[in-house]
Write a protein that holds these residues in place. Structure first.
Motif, PDB file in Angstrom:
ATOM      1  N   ILE A   1      17.434 -54.034 -10.424  1.00  0.00           N
ATOM      2  CA  ILE A   1      16.061 -53.791 -10.869  1.00  0.00           C
ATOM      3  C   ILE A   1      15.431 -52.650 -10.071  1.00  0.00           C
ATOM      4  O   ILE A   1      14.762 -51.779 -10.630  1.00  0.00           O
ATOM      5  N   GLU A   2      15.651 -52.633  -8.760  1.00  0.00           N
ATOM      6  CA  GLU A   2      15.086 -51.562  -7.939  1.00  0.00           C
ATOM      7  C   GLU A   2      15.624 -50.195  -8.366  1.00  0.00           C
ATOM      8  O   GLU A   2      14.857 -49.241  -8.509  1.00  0.00           O
ATOM      9  N   ARG A   3      16.938 -50.095  -8.569  1.00  0.00           N
ATOM     10  CA  ARG A   3      17.518 -48.818  -9.007  1.00  0.00           C
ATOM     11  C   ARG A   3      16.946 -48.389 -10.355  1.00  0.00           C
ATOM     12  O   ARG A   3      16.648 -47.214 -10.570  1.00  0.00           O
ATOM     13  N   SER A   4      16.794 -49.333 -11.264  1.00  0.00           N
ATOM     14  CA  SER A   4      16.252 -49.023 -12.594  1.00  0.00           C
ATOM     15  C   SER A   4      14.815 -48.531 -12.524  1.00  0.00           C
ATOM     16  O   SER A   4      14.445 -47.565 -13.187  1.00  0.00           O
TER      17      SER A   4
ATOM     18  N   THR B   1       8.540 -47.400  -5.374  1.00  0.00           N
ATOM     19  CA  THR B   1       8.013 -48.211  -6.465  1.00  0.00           C
ATOM     20  C   THR B   1       8.611 -49.608  -6.401  1.00  0.00           C
ATOM     21  O   THR B   1       9.797 -49.773  -6.179  1.00  0.00           O
ATOM     22  N   MET B   2       7.761 -50.625  -6.582  1.00  0.00           N
ATOM     23  CA  MET B   2       8.192 -52.023  -6.490  1.00  0.00           C
ATOM     24  C   MET B   2       7.692 -52.817  -7.692  1.00  0.00           C
ATOM     25  O   MET B   2       6.683 -52.461  -8.295  1.00  0.00           O
ATOM     26  N   LEU B   3       8.405 -53.903  -7.988  1.00  0.00           N
ATOM     27  CA  LEU B   3       7.950 -54.816  -9.037  1.00  0.00           C
ATOM     28  C   LEU B   3       6.628 -55.449  -8.633  1.00  0.00           C
ATOM     29  O   LEU B   3       6.426 -55.791  -7.473  1.00  0.00           O
ATOM     30  N   ASN B   4       5.756 -55.629  -9.604  1.00  0.00           N
ATOM     31  CA  ASN B   4       4.503 -56.330  -9.374  1.00  0.00           C
ATOM     32  C   ASN B   4       4.669 -57.742  -9.935  1.00  0.00           C
ATOM     33  O   ASN B   4       4.451 -57.984 -11.113  1.00  0.00           O
ATOM     34  N   PHE B   5       5.116 -58.661  -9.080  1.00  0.00           N
ATOM     35  CA  PHE B   5       5.383 -60.023  -9.524  1.00  0.00           C
ATOM     36  C   PHE B   5       4.115 -60.714 -10.023  1.00  0.00           C
ATOM     37  O   PHE B   5       4.190 -61.607 -10.858  1.00  0.00           O
TER      38      PHE B   5
ATOM     39  N   ALA C   1      14.737 -45.061 -11.006  1.00  0.00           N
ATOM     40  CA  ALA C   1      15.196 -44.058 -11.980  1.00  0.00           C
ATOM     41  C   ALA C   1      14.110 -43.767 -13.009  1.00  0.00           C
ATOM     42  O   ALA C   1      13.882 -42.621 -13.382  1.00  0.00           O
ATOM     43  N   GLU C   2      13.441 -44.803 -13.453  1.00  0.00           N
ATOM     44  CA  GLU C   2      12.403 -44.649 -14.480  1.00  0.00           C
ATOM     45  C   GLU C   2      11.152 -43.983 -13.928  1.00  0.00           C
ATOM     46  O   GLU C   2      10.543 -43.144 -14.564  1.00  0.00           O
ATOM     47  N   SER C   3      10.745 -44.377 -12.711  1.00  0.00           N
ATOM     48  CA  SER C   3       9.509 -43.855 -12.130  1.00  0.00           C
ATOM     49  C   SER C   3       9.735 -42.579 -11.335  1.00  0.00           C
ATOM     50  O   SER C   3       8.780 -41.904 -10.974  1.00  0.00           O
TER      51      SER C   3
ATOM     52  N   ASP D   1       4.405 -53.163 -15.044  1.00  0.00           N
ATOM     53  CA  ASP D   1       4.959 -54.243 -14.229  1.00  0.00           C
ATOM     54  C   ASP D   1       5.401 -53.790 -12.844  1.00  0.00           C
ATOM     55  O   ASP D   1       6.089 -54.511 -12.142  1.00  0.00           O
ATOM     56  N   TRP D   2       5.036 -52.561 -12.451  1.00  0.00           N
ATOM     57  CA  TRP D   2       5.376 -52.122 -11.099  1.00  0.00           C
ATOM     58  C   TRP D   2       4.234 -51.315 -10.510  1.00  0.00           C
ATOM     59  O   TRP D   2       3.289 -50.959 -11.190  1.00  0.00           O
TER      60      TRP D   2
END
Length: 190
Positions: A20-23, A33-37, A26-28, A153-154
């Protein structure tokens, strides 16, 4: 008469943190950049109960703030993995199959296709949550449902000024080396 249906499902969310972090990076196009749980978990659950939240991550350098936050807000945990998260996540999913109604695998890795098929054969609903552009289309097809993770979501971490990437300045950019040639003074011919 009330036609509202009450959903009583227990959900386990298993996160392949490295994938998920790599994705997201790559996208951002940013590594901060981190997931916003706080926005993502309620969106994934939609009135269902959270049974477990486990964040699997390869390596020893795992943010203690992430571990504390997941524990405090969701009674979640972070599990360090010796190598890839595929095997520990698959083992945990198999162990949870008899205890939950739905397992959400947060990863776009095609290595989870066999796990998805196995869990479904055990009667578990399997959902995938990942960034669509980096997710295996076969994995999406095998899952019961796909939750696209989007930029909503991040979030991007604000790095302290001494940690920010420095922009090159004229003095720090590559210095041009000029080859100096010395001209000999013309000699007089007599």
């Amino acid at each position: 008469m009330n036609n509202e249906v009450q959903i009583s499902q227990q959900v386990a969310v298993l996160v392949d943190g490295n994938n998920i972090e790599r994705s997201i990076h790559a996208e951002s196009e940013r590594h901060s950049t981190m997931l916003n749980f706080d926005t993502l978990i309620p969106k994934l659950l939609v009135n269902r109960g959270l049974n477990r939240l486990i964040y699997f991550r390869e390596g020893k350098n795992i943010s203690s703030k992430l571990a504390e936050r997941l524990h405090d807000k969701y009674h979640g945990s972070v599990r360090p993995c010796h190598k890839s998260a595929d095997i520990p996540l698959s083992i945990k999913a198999t162990q949870l199959a008899q205890k939950v109604d739905t397992i959400i695998i947060m990863s776009g890795d095609s290595d989870y296709i066999e796990l998805v098929n196995h869990l479904k054969s055990e009667g578990v609903r399997v959902e995938i949550a990942a960034i669509e552009s980096t997710t295996s289309h076969l994995l999406i097809e095998e899952a019961d449902y796909f939750h696209p993770i989007t930029s909503d979501d991040w979030f991007t971490l604000k790095l302290p000024s001494n940690k920010r990437a420095k922009k090159p300045t004229a003095s720090s950019s590559k210095k041009k080396t000029t080859k100096r040639t010395t001209k000999k003074a013309p000699t007089k011919k007599s």
